[in-house]
Design an enzyme around this catalytic site. Sequence first.
Site, PDB file in Angstrom:
ATOM      1  N   THR A  21      15.630   4.216  13.075  1.00  0.00           N
ATOM      2  CA  THR A  21      14.629   3.482  13.847  1.00  0.00           C
ATOM      3  C   THR A  21      15.097   2.046  14.050  1.00  0.00           C
ATOM      4  O   THR A  21      16.284   1.747  13.867  1.00  0.00           O
ATOM      5  CB  THR A  21      13.247   3.563  13.159  1.00  0.00           C
ATOM      6  OG1 THR A  21      12.249   3.045  14.047  1.00  0.00           O
ATOM      7  CG2 THR A  21      13.190   2.768  11.863  1.00  0.00           C
ATOM      8  N   ASN A  22      14.212   1.137  14.456  1.00  0.00           N
ATOM      9  CA  ASN A  22      14.568  -0.280  14.661  1.00  0.00           C
ATOM     10  C   ASN A  22      13.381  -1.160  14.268  1.00  0.00           C
ATOM     11  O   ASN A  22      12.359  -0.666  13.807  1.00  0.00           O
ATOM     12  CB  ASN A  22      14.997  -0.504  16.118  1.00  0.00           C
ATOM     13  CG  ASN A  22      13.901  -0.149  17.090  1.00  0.00           C
ATOM     14  OD1 ASN A  22      12.839  -0.760  17.091  1.00  0.00           O
ATOM     15  ND2 ASN A  22      14.131   0.885  17.885  1.00  0.00           N
ATOM     16  N   ARG A  23      13.526  -2.462  14.471  1.00  0.00           N
ATOM     17  CA  ARG A  23      12.553  -3.428  13.930  1.00  0.00           C
ATOM     18  C   ARG A  23      11.356  -3.690  14.850  1.00  0.00           C
ATOM     19  O   ARG A  23      10.578  -4.605  14.598  1.00  0.00           O
ATOM     20  CB  ARG A  23      13.257  -4.766  13.661  1.00  0.00           C
ATOM     21  CG  ARG A  23      14.311  -4.685  12.595  1.00  0.00           C
ATOM     22  CD  ARG A  23      14.968  -6.041  12.393  1.00  0.00           C
ATOM     23  NE  ARG A  23      16.098  -5.950  11.497  1.00  0.00           N
ATOM     24  CZ  ARG A  23      16.022  -5.890  10.176  1.00  0.00           C
ATOM     25  NH1 ARG A  23      14.848  -5.913   9.594  1.00  0.00           N
ATOM     26  NH2 ARG A  23      17.112  -5.802   9.435  1.00  0.00           N
ATOM     27  N   ALA A  88      11.079  -0.209  22.243  1.00  0.00           N
ATOM     28  CA  ALA A  88      12.468  -0.245  21.788  1.00  0.00           C
ATOM     29  C   ALA A  88      12.860   1.202  21.466  1.00  0.00           C
ATOM     30  O   ALA A  88      12.749   1.658  20.328  1.00  0.00           O
ATOM     31  CB  ALA A  88      12.605  -1.147  20.576  1.00  0.00           C
TER      32      ALA A  88
END
Length: 218
Positions: A21-23, A88
């Site tokens: 995943t990402n932030r 995102a």
Amino acid sequence: MNILITAGPTREALDPVRYLTNRSSGKMGYALAEAARDAGHKVTLISGPVNLSAPDDIELIRIESAKEMFLAVESQISKAAVAIFSAAVADYRPATQATQKIKKSSNRLTLELEKTEDILGSARQVFGFSGILVGFAAETENLIANARDKLTRKGCDLVIANDVSQIGIGFDSSENAVTLCFPGEKSMPLPKQSKTLLARELIQQIEQLATKPRETHT
Ligand code: PMT
């Protein structure tokens, strides 16, 4: 107007308990959804997993993976006059998903990744969307050049360039600063401010786009 907004990160499963995943916190996308609703629009928000409450009076569709976001956008976009892609979305996912938890064995483990669906890139080409198309560009270098490249390649009416190398703005922050990139070299920097205030200004800019004939890029 009917406005479709994507927000938050995606999760790309490796096995039943792990994912890539990402932030992204979803704050920018949720602020846009609330600003659009407050301006009197009917909003559909397609959201990855975030720790934010469901906004009132907004249709919220929760998804996890890029594939699920692609399918949700595909099913909703024909109803929209405006589509804003602030999510995102993972660009890559594990090529295979283990059905059982991956066991710790050798010292190194190599993951093979495959490209996910390009949802923004599918809006014109695959979904046949002819409304106002707004993308984001989260960049750590060559901000404006990369944003302008996306504007042209993906047939957008506006790309919101977000310098995510700067501390205090962008991913998982309550504030943001962006540059709006319109067709024909026109750019407009918007200074650092809360995502709530920025979202109001962005919705006003997008409303103005919707009153003009579309400039085409393809
Ligand atoms: O969620 P927050 O913590 O509030 O942070 C906000 C943000 C930094 C996530 C947001 O402002 C932002 O910049 N969103 C875009 C993030 C991104 O992944 O940008 P990108 O340059 O990788 O993607 C370009 C565009 O294509 C984006 O509109 C993205 O939604 C879209 N995309 C990307 C990949 C993919 N497979 N499908 C897509 O539709």
